[in-house]
Design an enzyme around this catalytic site. Structure first.
Site, PDB file in Angstrom:
ATOM      1  CG  ASN A  35      19.470  -3.462   0.137  1.00 25.11           C
ATOM      2  OD1 ASN A  35      20.298  -2.824  -0.506  1.00 25.11           O
ATOM      3  ND2 ASN A  35      19.558  -3.606   1.451  1.00 25.11           N
ATOM      4  CB  SER A 131      14.152  -3.249  14.702  1.00 25.63           C
ATOM      5  OG  SER A 131      15.119  -2.328  15.089  1.00 25.63           O
ATOM      6  CE1 TYR A 155      13.344  -0.923   9.265  1.00 21.91           C
ATOM      7  CE2 TYR A 155      14.321  -0.023  11.261  1.00 21.91           C
ATOM      8  CZ  TYR A 155      14.074  -1.092  10.425  1.00 21.91           C
ATOM      9  OH  TYR A 155      14.561  -2.339  10.749  1.00 21.91           O
ATOM     10  CE  LYS A 159      11.526  -3.845  10.558  1.00 23.07           C
ATOM     11  NZ  LYS A 159      11.341  -5.018   9.692  1.00 23.07           N
TER      12      LYS A 159
END
Ligand code: NAD
Ligand code: UFG
Length: 342
Positions: A35, A131, A155, A159
């Site tokens: 990315n 996050s 996602y 984390k």
């Protein structure tokens, strides 16, 4: 001694590399370019060499995957690494729902591999990019670090799982020092306009979408819902300038050197802005080019999310300083320099 940044050519990693080099740290980056782009390496050098002699800068980039044990081991053998900041990972919430295994594979395996190699080389200082998503739908605002956690998508679960892995590794070997940084919503770009956030395809996040509308690459922003329990009905978030976030990592690296054990910090501003606040601030900067329409809510969005960042101020001596106007100006400046919307 060097700081290793995994994923260091990405959005947050590249800004952090600049600030670490500005603070006279030696930097090694590993990135698999999934990315990002190798051209970011020269851009980092260009930015830093504006204020430091180029021959004083100790900066290396390796292209490779953090899940590749042999490669990682070689990087640790060739460099004197004393701290690691682990940015590498996949980060798109929607994609993680469609491709959970890719997220568990990339995010979890890279972390486990990294910890194994660090252990083998006696490297014990680690910063992790977590996050605000780990707080799920918090019961009240602002959010403190000791609030309950819970993720609502793969996602977010990567984390949370990684945070748990780090706690277990620390319990087994407390000569490790772990700093978990829970970022709120990073936006903005470097003042130079050379580095910033440039997602592939149609952006999922608010700021890159607005930037592409402002520069004519996209027609109109869809504002996801105006019936939230907020002052104007649109979602409220804690937007933090990426350079402030990067400086938070420089403070975390200093803190690790004091053998801090395992610590968790929110990195946010403590201020919440609505989607319409952001649109209005951006329009002041770009001359009213951001058209928008109100559409249905996006599934999974919470109405409000902002941090209490006092702990980072007290213990890391860090505070976000850049205002919303600066965040919009630098985003716009960066976007104008990107050729197309990909
Ligand atoms: P980014 O995608 O711009 O940067 C991540 C970098 O890691 C990319 O350059 C990518 O090529 C690289 N990478 C991915 N998997 C890799 C692997 N297995 N081996 C080597 N390199 C790999 O993302 P970002 O916005 O800079 O985010 C950095 C970290 O911060 C991520 O872990 C992300 O989950 C976390 N985070 C980001 C945000 C945000 O809104 N940007 C918010 C909270 C947390
Ligand atoms: N929004 C729109 N239109 C868009 C995009 C977003 O109205 O085209 C709204 C959202 O509904 C939300 C706000 O803008 O109210 C912010 O949305 P983002 O997608 O920019 O950010 P999120 O708060 O949803 O999530 C981001 C990252 C997550 C991370 C979280 C906290 O995408 O990975 O911040 O750090 F977990």
């Amino acid at each position: 001694m060097s700081v290793l940044l995994t994923g260091g050519l990405g959005y947050i990693g590249s800004h952090t590399a600049v600030e670490l080099l500005n603070a006279n740290e030696d930097v090694v980056i590993i990135d698999n370019l999934s990315n990002s782009d190798l051209s970011v390496k020269e851009k980092i050098k260009k930015i830093v060499s504006a204020t430091r002699e180029i021959n004083e800068i100790n900066f290396k980039v390796y292209v490779g995957d953090v899940r590749d044990y042999k490669f990682l081991n070689q990087v640790f053998s060739e460099n004197k690494i004393d701290s690691v900041i682990h940015f590498a990972g996949l980060k798109a919430v929607g994609e993680s729902v469609a491709k959970p295994l890719a997220y568990y594979d990339n995010n979890l395996i890279s972390t486990i591999n990294l910890l194994e190699v660090m252990k083998a080389h006696g490297v014990k200082n680690f910063v992790f990019s977590s996050s605000a998503t780990v707080y799920g739908a918090a019961k009240s605002m602002p959010i403190y670090e000791d609030f309950p956690t819970g993720a609502t998508n793969p996602y977010g679960r990567t984390k949370l799982f990684i945070e748990e892995i780090l706690k277990d590794v620390y319990a087994s070997d407390n000569s490790f020092n772990f700093i978990i940084l829970r970022y709120f919503n990073p936006i903005g770009a470097h003042d130079s306009g050379l580095i910033g956030e440039n997602p592939n395809g149609i952006p999922n996040n608010l700021m890159p979408y607005i930037s592409r509308v402002a520069t004519g690459k996209l027609d109109c922003l869809s504002v996801f819902g105006n019936d939230y329990n907020t002052k104007d009905g649109t979602g409220v978030r804690d937007y933090i300038h990426v350079v402030d976030l990067a400086l938070g990592h420089v403070c975390a690296i200093k803190k690790l050197k004091s053998k801090c054990g395992l610590k968790i910090y929110n990195l946010g501003t403590g201020v919440g802005y609505s989607v319409l606040d952001i649109v209005n601030a951006y329009n002041k900067v770009c001359g009213n080019k951001v058209k928008y329409k109100i559409v249905a809510r996006r599934p999974g969005d919470v109405d409000v999310c902002y941090a209490n960042a006092d702990k980072a101020y007290k213990e890391l001596h860090w505070k976000a300083e850049r205002d919303l106007e600066n965040m919009c100006k630098t985003s716009y400046n960066f976007e104008k320099q990107q050729k197309s919307g990909n």
